[in-house]
Write a protein that holds these residues in place. Structure first.
Motif, mmCIF file in Angstrom:
data_model
loop_
_atom_site.group_PDB
_atom_site.id
_atom_site.type_symbol
_atom_site.label_atom_id
_atom_site.label_comp_id
_atom_site.label_asym_id
_atom_site.label_seq_id
_atom_site.Cartn_x
_atom_site.Cartn_y
_atom_site.Cartn_z
ATOM 1 N N SER A 1 0.855 -1.180 0.000
ATOM 2 C CA SER A 1 0.000 0.000 0.000
ATOM 3 C C SER A 1 0.893 1.233 0.000
ATOM 4 O O SER A 1 1.791 1.345 0.831
ATOM 5 C CB SER A 1 -0.877 -0.027 1.255
ATOM 6 O OG SER A 1 -1.698 1.102 1.316
ATOM 7 N N HIS B 1 0.993 5.537 -0.186
ATOM 8 C CA HIS B 1 0.244 6.786 -0.015
ATOM 9 C C HIS B 1 1.101 7.942 -0.513
ATOM 10 O O HIS B 1 2.238 8.092 -0.075
ATOM 11 C CB HIS B 1 -0.130 7.011 1.453
ATOM 12 C CG HIS B 1 -1.027 5.959 2.003
ATOM 13 N ND1 HIS B 1 -2.387 6.046 1.918
ATOM 14 C CD2 HIS B 1 -0.752 4.777 2.614
ATOM 15 C CE1 HIS B 1 -2.919 4.969 2.473
ATOM 16 N NE2 HIS B 1 -1.943 4.184 2.895
ATOM 17 N N GLN C 1 -3.271 10.651 -2.919
ATOM 18 C CA GLN C 1 -3.852 9.439 -3.483
ATOM 19 C C GLN C 1 -3.237 8.212 -2.836
ATOM 20 O O GLN C 1 -2.106 8.245 -2.349
ATOM 21 C CB GLN C 1 -3.658 9.385 -4.999
ATOM 22 C CG GLN C 1 -4.573 10.375 -5.703
ATOM 23 C CD GLN C 1 -4.653 10.101 -7.184
ATOM 24 O OE1 GLN C 1 -3.683 10.319 -7.883
ATOM 25 N NE2 GLN C 1 -5.782 9.613 -7.630
ATOM 26 N N HIS C 2 -3.997 7.156 -2.850
ATOM 27 C CA HIS C 2 -3.572 5.879 -2.287
ATOM 28 C C HIS C 2 -3.613 4.851 -3.400
ATOM 29 O O HIS C 2 -4.532 4.842 -4.220
ATOM 30 C CB HIS C 2 -4.523 5.481 -1.152
ATOM 31 C CG HIS C 2 -4.327 4.082 -0.676
ATOM 32 N ND1 HIS C 2 -5.289 3.117 -0.834
ATOM 33 C CD2 HIS C 2 -3.278 3.481 -0.065
ATOM 34 C CE1 HIS C 2 -4.840 1.979 -0.327
ATOM 35 N NE2 HIS C 2 -3.630 2.168 0.143
#
Length: 128
Positions: free
Chosen positions: A33, A35, A82-83
């Motif tokens: 993930s 970011h 945004q991720h």
């Protein structure tokens, strides 16, 4: 989603002289993930990537939400706040670089615009 809105698909080979600590590796079946606090550049160094991007919380950020598939040598420009979730596509490992877009663009200035990401320079992280 129209990939031309989110992908700079210029291809080049992996640069020589990239510091090992600047390249991240994901094995098949892993995910990461990421970011973006500021505009970022995701560069696929080797392998293929499946990128799922979410719009910024306030609906801004530059990219539409959705999935994008990248190959080695391709760069994906990510807007601030945004991720995204990144994972290898297929059975092979994925090597990638995650850098501030401003650093990549500044270092690319003066290089052939057709290359997109400058040709290898010793000591430059992720080929920039």
């Amino acid at each position: 989603m129209n990939p031309s809105n989110v992908l700079n698909s210029q291809t080049s080979s992996s640069p020589v002289g990239v510091a090992a600590q600047d390249i991240h590796t994901l094995a098949a079946g892993q995910a990461r993930s990421l970011h973006a606090r500021t505009p970022m550049a995701l560069r696929v160094m080797s392998g293929r990537a499946w990128v799922t991007i979410e719009a910024a919380p306030d609906g801004t950020g530059g990219q539409a939400a959705g999935d994008v598939f990248l190959h080695a040598g391709q760069t994906f420009w990510v807007g601030p706040r945004q991720h995204l979730v990144l994972e290898p596509l297929g059975r092979g490992a994925l090597q990638f670089c995650w850098r501030a877009a401003s650093a990549v663009r500044a270092e690319a200035a003066g290089h052939d615009a057709r290359i997109g990401w400058p040709v290898a320079q010793a000591g430059g992280p992720c080929g920039a």
